[in-house]
Design an enzyme around this catalytic site. Structure first.
Site, PDB file in Angstrom:
ATOM      1  N   HIS A   1       0.806  -1.127  -0.068  1.00 41.01           N
ATOM      2  CA  HIS A   1       0.043   0.078  -0.025  1.00 41.01           C
ATOM      3  C   HIS A   1       0.828   1.353  -0.044  1.00 41.01           C
ATOM      4  O   HIS A   1       0.455   2.444   0.512  1.00 41.01           O
ATOM      5  CB  HIS A   1      -1.154  -0.126   1.349  1.00 41.01           C
ATOM      6  CG  HIS A   1      -1.897  -1.209   1.208  1.00 41.01           C
ATOM      7  ND1 HIS A   1      -2.631  -1.381   2.099  1.00 41.01           N
ATOM      8  CD2 HIS A   1      -2.342  -1.942   0.168  1.00 41.01           C
ATOM      9  CE1 HIS A   1      -3.528  -2.412   1.819  1.00 41.01           C
ATOM     10  NE2 HIS A   1      -3.320  -2.820   0.663  1.00 41.01           N
TER      11      HIS A   1
ATOM     12  N   CYS B   1       4.078  20.882  -7.126  1.00 44.08           N
ATOM     13  CA  CYS B   1       5.543  20.248  -7.730  1.00 44.08           C
ATOM     14  C   CYS B   1       6.240  21.347  -8.110  1.00 44.08           C
ATOM     15  O   CYS B   1       5.668  22.352  -9.129  1.00 44.08           O
ATOM     16  CB  CYS B   1       4.688  19.329  -8.991  1.00 44.08           C
ATOM     17  SG  CYS B   1       6.066  18.749  -9.925  1.00 44.08           S
TER      18      CYS B   1
HETATM   19  C1  BV8 Z   1      -8.683  -2.233  -5.207  1.00 42.73           C
HETATM   20  C2  BV8 Z   1      -3.380   2.835   2.551  1.00 42.73           C
HETATM   21  C3  BV8 Z   1      -8.841  -2.520  -7.578  1.00 42.73           C
HETATM   22  C4  BV8 Z   1      -3.630   4.370   2.883  1.00 42.73           C
HETATM   23  C5  BV8 Z   1      -5.328   1.529   2.587  1.00 42.73           C
HETATM   24  C6  BV8 Z   1     -15.604  -0.590  -3.943  1.00 42.73           C
HETATM   25  C7  BV8 Z   1     -14.995   0.189  -4.984  1.00 42.73           C
HETATM   26  C8  BV8 Z   1     -13.509  -0.232  -5.058  1.00 42.73           C
HETATM   27  C9  BV8 Z   1     -12.868  -0.971  -4.350  1.00 42.73           C
HETATM   28  C10 BV8 Z   1     -13.674  -1.752  -3.566  1.00 42.73           C
HETATM   29  C11 BV8 Z   1     -14.992  -1.604  -3.307  1.00 42.73           C
HETATM   30  N1  BV8 Z   1     -15.320  -2.376  -2.501  1.00 42.73           N
HETATM   31  C12 BV8 Z   1     -14.390  -3.121  -1.803  1.00 42.73           C
HETATM   32  C13 BV8 Z   1     -13.355  -2.820  -2.659  1.00 42.73           C
HETATM   33  C14 BV8 Z   1     -11.921  -3.311  -2.440  1.00 42.73           C
HETATM   34  C15 BV8 Z   1     -11.218  -2.241  -1.432  1.00 42.73           C
HETATM   35  C16 BV8 Z   1     -11.540  -3.198   0.017  1.00 42.73           C
HETATM   36  O1  BV8 Z   1     -11.082  -4.086   0.226  1.00 42.73           O
HETATM   37  N2  BV8 Z   1     -12.569  -2.610   0.636  1.00 42.73           N
HETATM   38  C17 BV8 Z   1     -12.780  -3.098   1.952  1.00 42.73           C
HETATM   39  C18 BV8 Z   1     -12.459  -2.288   3.193  1.00 42.73           C
HETATM   40  C19 BV8 Z   1     -14.140  -3.782   1.933  1.00 42.73           C
HETATM   41  N3  BV8 Z   1      -9.767  -2.431  -1.672  1.00 42.73           N
HETATM   42  C20 BV8 Z   1      -9.450  -1.460  -2.651  1.00 42.73           C
HETATM   43  O2  BV8 Z   1      -9.863  -0.289  -2.914  1.00 42.73           O
HETATM   44  C21 BV8 Z   1      -7.857  -1.548  -2.884  1.00 42.73           C
HETATM   45  N4  BV8 Z   1      -7.735  -1.474  -4.432  1.00 42.73           N
HETATM   46  O3  BV8 Z   1      -9.329  -2.979  -4.834  1.00 42.73           O
HETATM   47  O4  BV8 Z   1      -8.373  -1.785  -6.396  1.00 42.73           O
HETATM   48  C22 BV8 Z   1     -10.110  -1.730  -7.779  1.00 42.73           C
HETATM   49  C23 BV8 Z   1     -10.022  -0.519  -8.237  1.00 42.73           C
HETATM   50  C24 BV8 Z   1     -11.102   0.178  -8.793  1.00 42.73           C
HETATM   51  C25 BV8 Z   1     -12.454  -0.344  -8.714  1.00 42.73           C
HETATM   52  C26 BV8 Z   1     -12.470  -1.656  -8.034  1.00 42.73           C
HETATM   53  C27 BV8 Z   1     -11.478  -2.240  -7.554  1.00 42.73           C
HETATM   54  C28 BV8 Z   1      -6.878  -0.675  -2.122  1.00 42.73           C
HETATM   55  C29 BV8 Z   1      -6.883  -1.251  -0.786  1.00 42.73           C
HETATM   56  C30 BV8 Z   1      -5.654  -0.206   0.048  1.00 42.73           C
HETATM   57  C31 BV8 Z   1      -6.384   0.772   0.615  1.00 42.73           C
HETATM   58  N5  BV8 Z   1      -5.571   1.573   1.364  1.00 42.73           N
HETATM   59  N6  BV8 Z   1      -4.250   2.410   3.440  1.00 42.73           N
HETATM   60  C32 BV8 Z   1      -3.235   4.913   4.119  1.00 42.73           C
HETATM   61  O5  BV8 Z   1      -2.772   3.766   5.158  1.00 42.73           O
HETATM   62  O6  BV8 Z   1      -3.825   5.774   4.737  1.00 42.73           O
HETATM   63  S1  BV8 Z   1      -6.370   0.442   3.476  1.00 42.73           S
HETATM   64  C33 BV8 Z   1      -6.036   0.285   5.258  1.00 42.73           C
HETATM   65  O7  BV8 Z   1      -6.363  -0.916   5.648  1.00 42.73           O
HETATM   66  C34 BV8 Z   1      -4.486   0.407   5.593  1.00 42.73           C
HETATM   67  O8  BV8 Z   1      -3.535   0.242   4.351  1.00 42.73           O
HETATM   68  C35 BV8 Z   1      -4.418  -1.105   6.194  1.00 42.73           C
HETATM   69  O9  BV8 Z   1      -3.110  -1.687   5.960  1.00 42.73           O
HETATM   70  C36 BV8 Z   1      -5.399  -2.017   5.905  1.00 42.73           C
HETATM   71  C37 BV8 Z   1      -5.851  -3.196   6.286  1.00 42.73           C
HETATM   72  O10 BV8 Z   1      -5.841  -2.903   7.695  1.00 42.73           O
HETATM   73  P1  BV8 Z   1      -5.252  -3.503   8.805  1.00 42.73           P
HETATM   74  O11 BV8 Z   1      -3.728  -3.287   8.401  1.00 42.73           O
HETATM   75  O12 BV8 Z   1      -5.584  -5.003   8.682  1.00 42.73           O
HETATM   76  O13 BV8 Z   1      -5.589  -2.860  10.067  1.00 42.73           O
HETATM   77  P2  BV8 Z   1      -7.041  -2.944  10.666  1.00 42.73           P
HETATM   78  O14 BV8 Z   1      -7.030  -1.819  12.062  1.00 42.73           O
HETATM   79  O15 BV8 Z   1      -7.891  -3.122  10.118  1.00 42.73           O
HETATM   80  O16 BV8 Z   1      -6.643  -4.141  11.968  1.00 42.73           O
HETATM   81  C38 BV8 Z   1      -5.506  -4.265  12.851  1.00 42.73           C
HETATM   82  C39 BV8 Z   1      -5.681  -5.669  13.405  1.00 42.73           C
HETATM   83  O17 BV8 Z   1      -4.503  -6.074  14.221  1.00 42.73           O
HETATM   84  C40 BV8 Z   1      -6.797  -6.047  14.021  1.00 42.73           C
HETATM   85  O18 BV8 Z   1      -7.127  -7.640  13.676  1.00 42.73           O
HETATM   86  C41 BV8 Z   1      -6.363  -6.110  15.552  1.00 42.73           C
HETATM   87  O19 BV8 Z   1      -7.162  -7.270  16.328  1.00 42.73           O
HETATM   88  C42 BV8 Z   1      -4.835  -6.316  15.306  1.00 42.73           C
HETATM   89  N7  BV8 Z   1      -4.005  -6.070  16.424  1.00 42.73           N
HETATM   90  C43 BV8 Z   1      -3.938  -4.860  17.148  1.00 42.73           C
HETATM   91  N8  BV8 Z   1      -2.902  -4.803  18.124  1.00 42.73           N
HETATM   92  C44 BV8 Z   1      -2.249  -5.978  17.779  1.00 42.73           C
HETATM   93  C45 BV8 Z   1      -2.692  -6.743  16.818  1.00 42.73           C
HETATM   94  N9  BV8 Z   1      -2.433  -7.936  16.394  1.00 42.73           N
HETATM   95  C46 BV8 Z   1      -1.326  -8.436  16.964  1.00 42.73           C
HETATM   96  N10 BV8 Z   1      -0.696  -7.861  17.872  1.00 42.73           N
HETATM   97  C47 BV8 Z   1      -1.075  -6.591  18.321  1.00 42.73           C
HETATM   98  N11 BV8 Z   1      -0.402  -5.733  19.356  1.00 42.73           N
HETATM   99 ZN    ZN Z   2       4.589  17.773 -11.459  1.00 39.11          ZN
END
Ligand code: BV8
Ligand code: ZN
Length: 250
Positions: free
Chosen positions: A118, A147
């Site tokens: 990402h 830019c």
């Molecule tokens: C894509 C970067 C193709 C920026 C992020 C409708 C239209 C378009 C797309 C979609 C749609 N519907 C669904 C999608 C696909 C979408 C998607 O998956 N949505 C989900 C929410 C349903 N995906 C996309 O859009 C991706 N691109 O599909 O392109 C496309 C193109 C056009 C049209 C259609 C398809 C792009 C996805 C990337 C988005 N960018 N962030 C930024 O960071 O600001 S996402 C964001 O979520 C972060 O990057 C993060 O990495 C990611 C996942 O989250 P997690 O890392 O899992 O974090 P979270 O808080 O959720 O969980 C933490 C976990 O840790 C928990 O389980 C917790 O219990 C645990 N934890 C906590 N503490 C601890 C621990 N575990 C162990 N030890 C600890 N101490």
């Molecule tokens: Zn430029």
């Protein structure tokens, strides 16, 4: 934490390891996760901040949010979980770390063979001419910079919702998931695709899939082992079960 005999045997014999990390591995460094009680999405709406249209609509607001996150990341350090993965990379012959995180903490901990699915919050680029923007003293900026080459808006080099992942990065990650014999899924809610498809890709080709998370996720019922607890505590114990493989001792 006691590990099952099956898991121990798998750790001792693993030749090719693929690791997927999410925000949870950085939580013990003090970086907020996205979902869950203290998550970023509790305070901010992803639709307003982590997508291109939001940026075009209000570039300064989105830029300010990333500047706040970047500043926070500059004040924290990698934790025992990050360092355990650096040690694991030294112990196994084939190792690929795939991260969804944009916080640069794996790189700061010393991970080498890694894929940033990402992007990386420390990098920015111009949306018009694509020029990578390095020299900006970004922390002092409160407005989205322009830019110097073409005057276009500069954005963080992270993948927003609705945007394609970097092609080369995702294909490297898929390759690693396809060929590994052990897949570790650490600190991710496993809901964001296509990153969340990787443990299933590994599972379907016969890899042993281990989840490490503070709580159960959608992956928990499919993983071969689901270790509940903090990554910073479990990972050092887990890595100590891997014997050094010849040709890989530091
Ligand atoms: C894509 C970067 C193709 C920026 C992020 C409708 C239209 C378009 C797309 C979609 C749609 N519907 C669904 C999608 C696909 C979408 C998607 O998956 N949505 C989900 C929410 C349903 N995906 C996309 O859009 C991706 N691109 O599909 O392109 C496309 C193109 C056009 C049209 C259609 C398809 C792009 C996805 C990337 C988005 N960018 N962030 C930024 O960071 O600001 S996402 C964001 O979520 C972060 O990057 C993060 O990495 C990611 C996942 O989250 P997690 O890392 O899992 O974090 P979270 O808080 O959720 O969980 C933490 C976990 O840790 C928990 O389980 C917790 O219990 C645990 N934890 C906590 N503490 C601890 C621990 N575990 C162990 N030890 C600890 N101490
Ligand atoms: Zn430029």
């Amino acid at each position: 934490m006691t590990f099952s005999d099956t898991l121990r045997a798998r750790l001792e014999t693993a030749q090719s390891v693929c690791v997927l990390t999410g925000a949870g591995i950085s939580a013990e460094s003090g970086v907020p996760t996205f979902r869950g009680e203290e998550g970023l999405w509790k305070k901010f709406r992803p639709e307003e901040l982590a997508n291109f249209h939001a940026f075009i609509r209000n570039p300064d607001l989105v830029w300010e949010w990333y500047a706040y996150r970047r500043k926070l990341i500059h004040e924290v350090k990698p934790n025992a979980g990050h360092y355990a993965l650096v040690e694991l990379e030294r112990r196994v012959k084939e190792f690929t770390l795939v991260t969804q995180n944009v916080d640069n903490l794996h790189r700061r901990a010393g991970s080498k063979s890694m894929v940033e699915l990402h992007g990386n919050i420390e990098r920015s680029y111009c949306i018009d001419c694509g020029a990578i923007v390095e020299e900006l003293d970004i922390d002092s900026l409160t407005k989205a910079p322009r830019c110097v080459h073409c005057g276009g808006l500069v954005r963080p080099d992270v993948v927003w919702f609705g945007e394609m992942l970097p092609r080369e990065a995702f294909s490297r990650a898929e390759q690693a998931a396809r060929h590994c014999d052990l897949f570790l899924c650490i600190g991710t809610s496993a809901v964001v695709y296509p990153a969340a498809s990787l443990p299933y890709t590994a599972f379907d080709q016969g890899a042993f899939v281990v989840e490490i998370n503070r709580e159960r996720t959608e992956l928990s019922t499919r993983a071969h082992e689901s270790l509940l607890g903090a990554a910073g505590e479990i990972l050092p114990q887990l890595v100590s079960c891997f014997s050094h493989q010849e040709g890989n001792t530091p």
